[in-house]
Design a protein around this motif. Structure first.
Motif, PDB file in Angstrom:
ATOM      1  N   LEU A  12      36.476  32.420  35.680  1.00 42.33           N
ATOM      2  CA  LEU A  12      35.214  32.561  36.399  1.00 42.33           C
ATOM      3  C   LEU A  12      34.890  31.375  37.294  1.00 42.33           C
ATOM      4  N   ASN A  13      35.231  30.183  36.852  1.00 44.19           N
ATOM      5  CA  ASN A  13      34.890  28.980  37.605  1.00 44.19           C
ATOM      6  C   ASN A  13      35.999  28.474  38.503  1.00 44.19           C
ATOM      7  N   THR A  41      45.783  25.083  37.359  1.00 35.39           N
ATOM      8  CA  THR A  41      44.368  24.858  37.647  1.00 35.39           C
ATOM      9  C   THR A  41      43.944  23.629  36.864  1.00 35.39           C
ATOM     10  N   ASP A  42      42.659  23.328  36.899  1.00 33.52           N
ATOM     11  CA  ASP A  42      42.192  22.180  36.133  1.00 33.52           C
ATOM     12  C   ASP A  42      42.216  22.462  34.633  1.00 33.52           C
ATOM     13  N   LYS A  43      42.437  23.735  34.238  1.00 34.16           N
ATOM     14  CA  LYS A  43      42.425  24.080  32.825  1.00 34.16           C
ATOM     15  C   LYS A  43      43.750  24.610  32.282  1.00 34.16           C
ATOM     16  N   ILE A  44      44.520  25.330  33.108  1.00 33.96           N
ATOM     17  CA  ILE A  44      45.758  25.942  32.607  1.00 33.96           C
ATOM     18  C   ILE A  44      46.877  25.869  33.633  1.00 33.96           C
ATOM     19  N   VAL A  69      41.218  29.935  45.983  1.00 24.40           N
ATOM     20  CA  VAL A  69      41.411  31.272  45.434  1.00 24.40           C
ATOM     21  C   VAL A  69      41.370  32.308  46.563  1.00 24.40           C
ATOM     22  N   SER A  70      42.186  33.329  46.449  1.00 20.13           N
ATOM     23  CA  SER A  70      42.286  34.455  47.382  1.00 20.13           C
ATOM     24  C   SER A  70      42.934  34.103  48.718  1.00 20.13           C
TER      25      SER A  70
END
Length: 155
Positions: A12-13, A41-44, A69-70
Motif C-alpha cells: 500500500l505504501n 523496496t524499502d521493505k522486501i 510504481v507503474s
C-alpha cells in the motif's frame, strides 16, 4: 502492439522500487508467470513475473535504477511481432512530472534523514551484512534517504 512491463506496486505504501537484477535479457522468450526481474523496496526483495507470453523486446530501465510504481520498465512483443522503433517508444504513462506553469518555481525540499544512531537498511541487506560479518555503519547507502540495499552489501 508491445505490452508494457511496469514496476509493480507491492504494498500500500510503495511508491518506488529498485530493479536489482534482470533475470531475462532482450530477445529472450518469456512465458506468462515466468520471472523477469528482481525488485527491491524499502521493505522486501522479490521477483516480478511476466504477465504475458512473448519476446522480451526492450529493457527500458537498467538494473540498479530506482523506479516509481507503474513506470514501464520493459516491453514484451508477440512471437511474430517485430519492434522496430523500440528506441522511439513513448510509454503510455508519463515517467517525468509535467512541467510547472510558467512563472512558478518548483519547491525543493531536503530529503529527510534517519534519526541519529539509526541505520536505514533493507531486511535483505541486514541479513547479508550479518552473514558476512559486515558492520552496517561502515557501508555507505545508495538508496532513498541513504538506505543500505542488497547491492550496497554486495559491493
Amino acid at each position: 502492439m508491445p505490452t508494457e512491463v511496469v514496476m509493480p506496486k507491492l504494498g500500500l505504501n510503495m511508491v518506488e522500487g529498485t530493479i536489482v537484477q534482470w533475470l531475462k535479457q532482450e530477445g529472450d522468450s518469456v512465458k506468462q508467470g515466468e520471472l523477469l526481474f528482481v525488485v527491491e523496496t524499502d521493505k522486501i526483495t522479490t521477483e516480478s513475473e511476466a504477465q504475458v507470453e512473448g519476446i522480451l523486446a526492450k529493457i527500458l530501465i537498467a538494473a540498479g535504477e530506482l523506479v516509481p510504481v507503474s513506470t514501464p520498465v520493459a516491453l514484451i512483443v508477440a512471437e511474430d511481432e517485430v519492434l522496430s522503433n523500440a528506441d522511439e517508444f513513448v510509454p503510455s504513462q508519463a515517467i517525468l512530472p509535467a512541467s510547472a506553469p510558467q512563472g512558478m518555481k518548483p519547491v525543493i525540499r531536503e530529503a529527510p534523514t534517519s534519526p541519529p544512531g539509526k541505520i536505514l537498511a533493507s531486511p535483505v541487506a541486514k541479513r547479508l551484512a550479518k552473514e558476512h560479518g559486515l558492520e552496517l555503519s561502515q557501508i555507505p547507502g545508495t538508496g532513498r534517504f541513504k538506505s543500505i540495499s542488497r547491492m550496497d552489501i554486495e559491493r
